[in-house]
Design a protein around this motif. Structure first.
Motif, PDB file in Angstrom:
ATOM      1  N   ALA A  58      -3.171  10.952 -13.058  1.00  0.00           N
ATOM      2  CA  ALA A  58      -2.332   9.807 -12.718  1.00  0.00           C
ATOM      3  C   ALA A  58      -0.880  10.067 -13.053  1.00  0.00           C
ATOM      4  O   ALA A  58       0.028   9.581 -12.380  1.00  0.00           O
ATOM      5  CB  ALA A  58      -2.836   8.561 -13.447  1.00  0.00           C
ATOM      6  N   THR A  59      -0.650  10.864 -14.095  1.00  0.00           N
ATOM      7  CA  THR A  59       0.699  11.231 -14.492  1.00  0.00           C
ATOM      8  C   THR A  59       0.757  12.733 -14.737  1.00  0.00           C
ATOM      9  O   THR A  59      -0.275  13.379 -14.952  1.00  0.00           O
ATOM     10  CB  THR A  59       1.118  10.497 -15.778  1.00  0.00           C
ATOM     11  N   ALA A  60       1.952  13.284 -14.683  1.00  0.00           N
ATOM     12  CA  ALA A  60       2.119  14.714 -14.938  1.00  0.00           C
ATOM     13  C   ALA A  60       1.672  15.038 -16.359  1.00  0.00           C
ATOM     14  O   ALA A  60       1.997  14.327 -17.309  1.00  0.00           O
ATOM     15  CB  ALA A  60       3.579  15.108 -14.736  1.00  0.00           C
ATOM     16  N   GLY A  61       0.896  16.090 -16.491  1.00  0.00           N
ATOM     17  CA  GLY A  61       0.422  16.501 -17.801  1.00  0.00           C
ATOM     18  C   GLY A  61      -0.828  15.794 -18.279  1.00  0.00           C
ATOM     19  O   GLY A  61      -1.299  16.052 -19.392  1.00  0.00           O
ATOM     20  N   ALA A  62      -1.394  14.889 -17.464  1.00  0.00           N
ATOM     21  CA  ALA A  62      -2.634  14.206 -17.857  1.00  0.00           C
ATOM     22  C   ALA A  62      -3.772  15.215 -17.939  1.00  0.00           C
ATOM     23  O   ALA A  62      -3.811  16.186 -17.176  1.00  0.00           O
ATOM     24  CB  ALA A  62      -2.966  13.110 -16.854  1.00  0.00           C
TER      25      ALA A  62
END
Length: 457
Positions: A328-332
């Protein structure tokens, strides 16, 4: 479900790609129980050359290019090493194998070695019916427990009554690892001015861009029903915690399909139909025609398993890319459906169990893992020791390494109950055809899951 493999077949690998040693999300690796008394004797014969003349009938579903190539190469090498053992190979598609295997195992002369989907509806049912032979003595004799960690072996383990999945006797050994991710056409992304998406919103934005440009955003064929399970599972991994997915997929008590997160999953997938992200008539297009169309340049993205690597790379070359589903987000933390391919098992009525075990051992050695690599497959063991060129194959090996190292693989949803593959496949067709609302879809799944989980404890 490891379709071409399997669905299809296959299980959660939650270890690093070098060691493959950790446990699946939300579960711990139980100790193996002793083999059933009806299993093979503790003293087994491992010198295949001393078994006399044997004809070994093997049923597999390794029918596609890279899969067929590795099997032919290993079979030829096995027969060259053991000329006293003649292989009678019967190769069928995943669907054909599923259709015919149940009848064959109930007969008086079943094959000696079979690939059996490790889900409850196949391997679990065969174990319950006493149609597969426990392999624990062979695992001890050949050192399979050193070759494969328990985190791999446990997905071919059942209790003798077939109720408990993931513990008990060992009933099979897989060759390949699997992860369901996103294949993409690099040339089309460049033409559209799109970079491989880093987040799930980026991915949805890329689908919208492709649709606006007149491209097929997501190549997809769901006539066989099970392909939608992989697409749904990929979307689900963006909404539902991995531990809950694991509980649902293994048919354990303590979870529910009727949650806001699963509702959001079903709504998003149905929304892709409304937005035209799939080609027209996708519910009436077969799985093979779909991936073949993608290989011919029809489609920007395709959600599918790594078992298609060899065939798609042959078709698209370096224009083929592969990535894990973005978070859902960068680095998840990464989350993806995956595990092992269909395990090779020995039938209970086989008159040649020692020869059958020697064959399974041969096609899963370190040398066999190199053959798998050389033919474009993803070996489940010795993965970190393989050398692969930059490009699509390296994309797949890197993705598998990342997802296993970060404990992000979740099991195939069709493992949940003996009937869940049919229930989920049919329900997804209805959802995507707008014959069922997301709430009605989830209610159908909940009924099957709860009925089984409550009665199987």
């Amino acid at each position: 479900m490891n379709p071409p493999t399997r669905h299809r077949t296959l299980a959660v690998l939650a270890a690093s790609v070098l060691a493959l040693a950790a446990c699946a999300p939300g579960s711990s690796a139980p100790p193996a129980s002793s083999p059933a008394s009806s299993g093979p004797p503790s003293a087994v014969r491992t010198d295949a050359s001393a078994l006399g003349d044997v004809t070994l009938t093997v049923w597999d579903q390794e029918v596609r290019g890279g899969q067929a190539a590795q099997m032919k190469q290993l079979n030829d090498a096995f027969q060259a090493k053991y000329p006293n053992i003649k292989l009678n190979r019967v190769s069928r598609s995943f669907d054909d194998l599923n259709t015919t295997l149940r009848l064959a195992l109930s007969g008086n002369e079943p094959p000696d070695v079979v690939e059996a989907n490790n889900g409850r509806s196949a391997m679990g049912a065969f174990v319950k019916a006493g149609q597969l032979r426990p392999l624990d003595p062979y695992a001890e004799a050949y050192g399979w427990k050193q070759r494969y960690p328990e985190s791999v072996l446990r997905y071919s383990r059942y209790s003798a009554d077939g109720k408990l999945f993931g513990e008990g006797n060992l009933y099979g050994l897989p060759q390949v690892g699997e992860v369901v991710g996103i294949f993409y056409n690099r040339a089309k992304l460049t033409k559209l001015g799109i970079q491989p998406p880093k987040t799930w919103p980026d991915f949805e934005a890329a689908l919208a861009t492709a649709r606006a440009a007149g491209e097929v955003p997501l190549q997809f064929g769901n006539l066989d029903k099970w392909p939608a399970v992989h697409v749904f599972g990929t979307v689900q991994g963006r909404h539902v915690p991995p531990g809950q997915i694991g509980t649902l997929a293994f048919g354990r008590k303590g979870a529910s399909w009727n949650t806001p997160e699963n509702t959001a999953t079903a709504e998003q997938l149905a929304g892709w139909v409304d937005k035209g992200y799939f080609a027209k008539g996708f519910n009436g297009q077969g799985y093979d025609p779909a991936w073949q169309a993608f290989g011919k340049g029809q489609g920007v993205f395709m959600i599918a398993g790594t078992w298609l690597l060899a065939d798609l790379q042959k078709a698209l070359g370096d224009d083929l890319g592969f990535m894990l589903p973005p978070g859902a987000t960068a680095g998840a933390p990464p989350v993806a459906t995956g595990g092992t391919g269909l395990p090779f098992a020995i039938t209970a009525k086989s008159p040649n169990p020692d020869a059958a075990a020697a064959y399974i051992n041969f096609i899963t050695t370190a040398d066999a893992m190199k053959v798998l690599t050389d033919t474009g497959n993803l070996p489940v063991a010795e993965t970190g020791q393989q050398k692969v060129a930059a490009g699509p194959q390296q994309d797949v090996f890197s993705a598998f390494g990342t997802i296993t190292a970060k404990n992000g693989l979740v099991p195939y949803l069709d493992y949940a109950t003996p009937t869940f593959a049919d229930t989920l496949g049919a329900a997804l067709q209805d959802l995507l055809a707008k014959k069922a609302t997301p709430q009605e879809f989830l209610a159908t799944l909940e009924k099957d899951y709860k009925t089984f989980a409550e009665s199987n404890g």
